[in-house]
Each structure stands twice: as structure tokens, then as C-alpha cells.
Design a protein around this motif. Structure first.
Motif, short mmCIF file in Angstrom:
data_model
loop_
_atom_site.label_atom_id
_atom_site.label_comp_id
_atom_site.label_asym_id
_atom_site.label_seq_id
_atom_site.Cartn_x
_atom_site.Cartn_y
_atom_site.Cartn_z
N ARG A 74 14.86 -41.85 25.56
CA ARG A 74 14.77 -40.39 25.52
C ARG A 74 15.12 -39.87 24.13
O ARG A 74 14.46 -38.98 23.60
CB ARG A 74 15.68 -39.76 26.57
CG ARG A 74 15.09 -39.70 27.95
CD ARG A 74 15.87 -38.80 28.88
NE ARG A 74 17.27 -39.16 29.00
CZ ARG A 74 17.75 -40.08 29.84
NH1 ARG A 74 16.93 -40.75 30.62
NH2 ARG A 74 19.04 -40.33 29.89
N ARG A 76 14.86 -41.45 21.29
CA ARG A 76 13.76 -41.79 20.40
C ARG A 76 12.62 -40.79 20.54
O ARG A 76 12.03 -40.35 19.56
CB ARG A 76 13.22 -43.20 20.69
CG ARG A 76 14.01 -44.31 20.10
CD ARG A 76 13.26 -45.60 20.37
NE ARG A 76 13.97 -46.74 19.80
CZ ARG A 76 13.54 -47.97 19.87
NH1 ARG A 76 12.41 -48.25 20.49
NH2 ARG A 76 14.23 -48.95 19.32
N ALA A 77 12.29 -40.46 21.78
CA ALA A 77 11.20 -39.53 22.03
C ALA A 77 11.54 -38.16 21.47
O ALA A 77 10.69 -37.50 20.86
CB ALA A 77 10.91 -39.45 23.53
N THR A 78 12.77 -37.72 21.66
CA THR A 78 13.20 -36.43 21.15
C THR A 78 13.17 -36.42 19.62
O THR A 78 12.69 -35.48 19.01
CB THR A 78 14.61 -36.09 21.65
OG1 THR A 78 14.59 -36.07 23.09
CG2 THR A 78 15.09 -34.75 21.13
N GLY A 80 11.36 -38.32 17.72
CA GLY A 80 9.96 -38.42 17.30
C GLY A 80 9.25 -37.07 17.39
O GLY A 80 8.49 -36.70 16.51
N SER A 81 9.52 -36.30 18.45
CA SER A 81 8.86 -35.02 18.59
C SER A 81 9.46 -33.98 17.63
O SER A 81 8.77 -33.09 17.17
CB SER A 81 8.94 -34.51 20.03
OG SER A 81 10.28 -34.29 20.41
N ALA A 82 10.73 -34.14 17.28
CA ALA A 82 11.36 -33.23 16.32
C ALA A 82 10.83 -33.47 14.91
O ALA A 82 10.75 -32.55 14.10
CB ALA A 82 12.87 -33.40 16.36
N SER A 84 7.80 -34.31 14.21
CA SER A 84 6.38 -33.93 14.13
C SER A 84 6.21 -32.48 13.72
O SER A 84 6.97 -31.65 13.87
CB SER A 84 5.72 -34.12 15.49
OG SER A 84 5.76 -35.47 15.83
#
Length: 84
Positions: A74, A76-78, A80-82, A84
Motif C-alpha cells: 500500500r 509503495r502504491a501511495t 507511486g501515485s504521489a 505521478s
């Protein structure tokens, strides 16, 4: 089979140790024992990386349990989206 698995400390232990039935009671003690094996493993980082990459949902991998790996994924996903 990944090459690093040949050097893993868990090769000398019953594989069932790394897959407790529950996170509570005896399962919690079993998880702790599995993590102790991982703590002395020379390929712990590779194991954890593989478990995260392949999204292993069950068991102890690289010294982490299911909940710990889910939290890592989670984050990592957060991150990664931050970015972008």
C-alpha cells in the motif's frame, strides 16, 4: 526456482512453520519462530523482494507476515501515485 533460495535459512526447517493457520494464539508464536529463522537468513532481502513482487498473500516471507507485506505494498502504491 530462484537461485537465491538455495542459500535460504528456511531450507533446513519444516516449511509448515512459515504458514501458520492463524495470526492469533499458537499461530502468533509460530509466526514469531518463523521470523526468527528469517532474521538469521543471508537472503532475507531477496526473499522479501520476491514475495512483494509476486504478491504472496500467505505465510512468512523475508521476515514479514501477510499484514506487514500488505502495508508495504500500500505504501509503495501511495508513493507511486504521489510521484505521478
Amino acid at each position: 526456482m530462484e537461485r537465491w533460495t538455495q542459500d535460504a535459512a528456511c531450507t533446513e526447517v519444516d516449511p509448515e512453520l512459515f504458514f501458520p493457520v492463524s495470526a492469533l494464539g499458537p499461530g502468533a508464536a509460530q509466526t514469531q519462530r518463523a521470523k526468527e529463522v528469517c532474521a538469521r537468513c543471508p537472503v532475507r532481502a531477496q526473499c522479501l523482494g520476491w514475495a512483494l513482487e509476486t504478491r504472496q498473500r500467505a505465510g512468512v516471507w523475508g521476515g514479514t507476515d501477510e499484514k506487514e507485506r500488505a502495508t508495504m505494498l500500500r505504501r509503495r502504491a501511495t508513493a507511486g501515485s504521489a510521484a505521478s
